[in-house]
Each structure stands twice: as structure tokens, then as C-alpha cells.
Design an enzyme around this catalytic site. Structure first.
Site, PDB file in Angstrom:
ATOM      1  N   ASN A 122      24.982 -11.913  77.048  1.00  0.00           N
ATOM      2  CA  ASN A 122      23.520 -11.888  76.216  1.00  0.00           C
ATOM      3  C   ASN A 122      23.885 -12.554  74.879  1.00  0.00           C
ATOM      4  OD1 ASN A 122      22.668 -10.378  78.237  1.00  0.00           O
ATOM      5  ND2 ASN A 122      23.483  -8.463  77.532  1.00  0.00           N
ATOM      6  N   ASP A 159      31.577  -0.588  86.930  1.00  0.00           N
ATOM      7  CA  ASP A 159      30.982  -0.355  85.856  1.00  0.00           C
ATOM      8  C   ASP A 159      31.269   0.781  85.125  1.00  0.00           C
ATOM      9  OD1 ASP A 159      28.506  -0.232  83.760  1.00  0.00           O
ATOM     10  OD2 ASP A 159      28.031  -1.957  85.061  1.00  0.00           O
ATOM     11  N   SER A 187      23.200  -8.094  82.232  1.00  0.00           N
ATOM     12  CA  SER A 187      23.732  -6.919  83.075  1.00  0.00           C
ATOM     13  C   SER A 187      22.567  -6.553  84.071  1.00  0.00           C
ATOM     14  CB  SER A 187      24.040  -5.834  82.116  1.00  0.00           C
ATOM     15  OG  SER A 187      25.058  -6.071  81.661  1.00  0.00           O
ATOM     16  N   HIS A 211      25.123   3.119  82.120  1.00  0.00           N
ATOM     17  CA  HIS A 211      24.883   1.665  82.408  1.00  0.00           C
ATOM     18  C   HIS A 211      25.495   1.331  83.949  1.00  0.00           C
ATOM     19  CE1 HIS A 211      26.267  -2.917  82.349  1.00  0.00           C
ATOM     20  NE2 HIS A 211      25.127  -2.804  81.404  1.00  0.00           N
TER      21      HIS A 211
END
Length: 257
Positions: free
Chosen positions: A163, A38, A226, A72
Site C-alpha cells: 500500500n 495472517d 490486503s 485482519h
């Protein structure tokens, strides 16, 4: 993500729906190495610092700079393994070993090569579980080759499905059969409106209005596949830790499924 104030330690509804509490009587994830591919992880965060065992940065020449400046990766890490330490939140596997593999830069952007390097690093460094809350809308044969190599090495991989509800199937690498593709549900166990759907989706997990760790010892609320993905990673960590403790072995990808 929206920053929130927490007055005392909470167990988010997402963790409660995963229902790890009986497993916690046996293990909280000790001895299992989980890599978060990430934006890095804020390794100074009070809820994460004791569980972070290392990391690497493939987005710059400074390989040791795996600090998260986007938030994130830190958010995902908290869902997996935030400590039970009387502050903030508690992750699904609060004693797992976290590794920050920075394959997205400070603007949350990444390249195929960075992701490939991250997966290869995990293979070389005895990682047991990989969380990939990221994706491409295009199939890259080199990426699939790397995923297959990790699968054959016994690594369990989870990835966010995506998404975009208008897409016909999950993003890559979630779409690969070697990867566990994760969609999101809400607190009522209903499918999230933003879910990408399709035949590749393997499971779903809480991913709507999730509370987790954020930059600078803060906490935030966010939604997306996520944030559903790391909850499944945390559950797998507990499964592996239990098997390691009771039978002194790892579960295979097939057994996990």
C-alpha cells in the site's frame, strides 16, 4: 477497518466484479483447501465457522490457538469463503475449505521465521491455495527458497503487492515470480491511489471500501491490497474446484496464470 451493521445478507461489489455467479452453477469451491497466512481467523464467526477446517499458530507456543484477535485474517477469510447462509456477506468461493495459519500475532506483527513455518505447514498439509495479505520490504533468500518449494509442490500463492505508492515495486513475497502479486481497484475499476506499482504486479482486484467479516460476528469495511488479494484467491479456488470436478485434476501454476 470500520465496523458496520448489515440488516440482511449482501454480496459486496468486490465479489460482483469478480463475477463468480456462472461458476457457482458448477461449484462454489468444494474440496479446495485454502490457507490464510495472517492473524488467524475468528472460527466462531457465523459466516465462517462451517468452512474452517483447521489451523495452526506459529506466533506462540500454543499451536492450537489460531483465533484472530486483530481482525485482519478474519476479514481476508470472509472475502474468500464467507458462507451463503442468509446472513452477513457471501465470499467468492463460499464452500471452500479454510485453514487459519497464524503467522502474525495479535498486534498484527510477524517475523520471517513465522512466515517460513507457515508456508512449510501448507506444503505438508495438502493446501491448494495460499493467501498472503502481508509483506516485507526486503528480499530474504530463505523466504524465496520456501516460496519456490511451495510452487514446485503445486500450491498457488497470492500476495498483496503493498500500500505504498512511492515504492518502485511490490513487497516480498509478492515480488517473487512464483507468487501472484495483487494490486487494488475501486468500484469503478480504477487503480487505488495507495497501490504499490511495478513490473511484478500480476493483476488487480477490488480492494477499496470492501465489506467483509470481522471479529465477534461483526462486519467491517476496509481498503488495501490486503483485501484485493483474497478475492483473487477465491477466483483461483473456483477454477481449481471446477477442474477437479470436470477433469479430476489440479490446474498448474502456469495454467492458472
Amino acid at each position: 477497518m470500520k465496523v458496520v451493521q448489515l440488516c440482511h445478507e449482501i454480496i459486496d461489489y468486490g465479489v460482483r466484479l469478480i463475477n463468480p455467479f456462472k461458476e457457482w452453477n458448477t461449484t462454489k469451491g468444494e474440496g479446495i483447501n485454502v490457507a490464510v497466512l495472517d492473524t488467524g481467523i475468528d472460527y466462531n464467526h457465523v459466516d465462517l465457522k462451517n468452512n474452517i477446517k483447521g489451523g495452526v499458530n506459529f506466533t506462540s507456543t500454543n499451536r492450537k490457538d489460531y483465533m484472530d484477535r486483530a481482525g485482519h485474517g478474519t476479514f481476508c477469510a470472509g472475502i474468500i469463503a464467507a458462507e451463503a447462509n442468509q446472513v452477513g456477506i457471501v465470499g467468492v468461493a463460499p464452500k471452500a475449505n479454510l485453514y487459519a495459519v497464524k503467522v502474525l500475532n495479535d498486534q498484527s506483527q510477524g517475523t520471517l521465521n513465522w512466515l517460513l513455518e507457515g508456508i512449510e505447514w501448507c506444503i505438508r498439509n495438502d493446501i491448494d491455495v495460499i493467501n498472503m495479505s502481508l509483506g516485507f520490504n526486503k528480499d530474504y533468500p530463505r523466504l524465496h527458497d520456501s516460496v519456490v518449494k511451495a510452487y514446485n509442490a503445486g500450491i498457488i500463492m497470492c500476495a498483496a503487492a503493498g500500500n505504498n505508492r512511492f515504492e518502485k515495486d511490490a513487497e516480498y513475497p509478492a515480488r517473487y515470480e512464483e507468487v501472484i502479486a495483487v494490486d487494488a481497484i475501486d468500484s469503478m475499476k480504477k487503480n487505488a491511489k495507495f497501490n504499490t506499482t511495478g513490473k511484478s504486479i500480476f493483476t488487480a482486484s477490488p480492494g477499496v471500501n470492501i465489506t467483509s467479516t470481522y471479529l465477534s460476528n461483526q462486519y467491517a469495511v476496509g481498503s488495501g491490497t490486503s483485501f484485493a488479494c483474497p478475492a483473487i484467491c477465491g477466483a483461483i479456488v473456483l477454477m481449481q474446484a471446477r477442474m477437479k470436478k470436470e477433469q479430476n485434476r489440479q490446474m498448474t501454476n502456469e495454467e492458472i496464470r
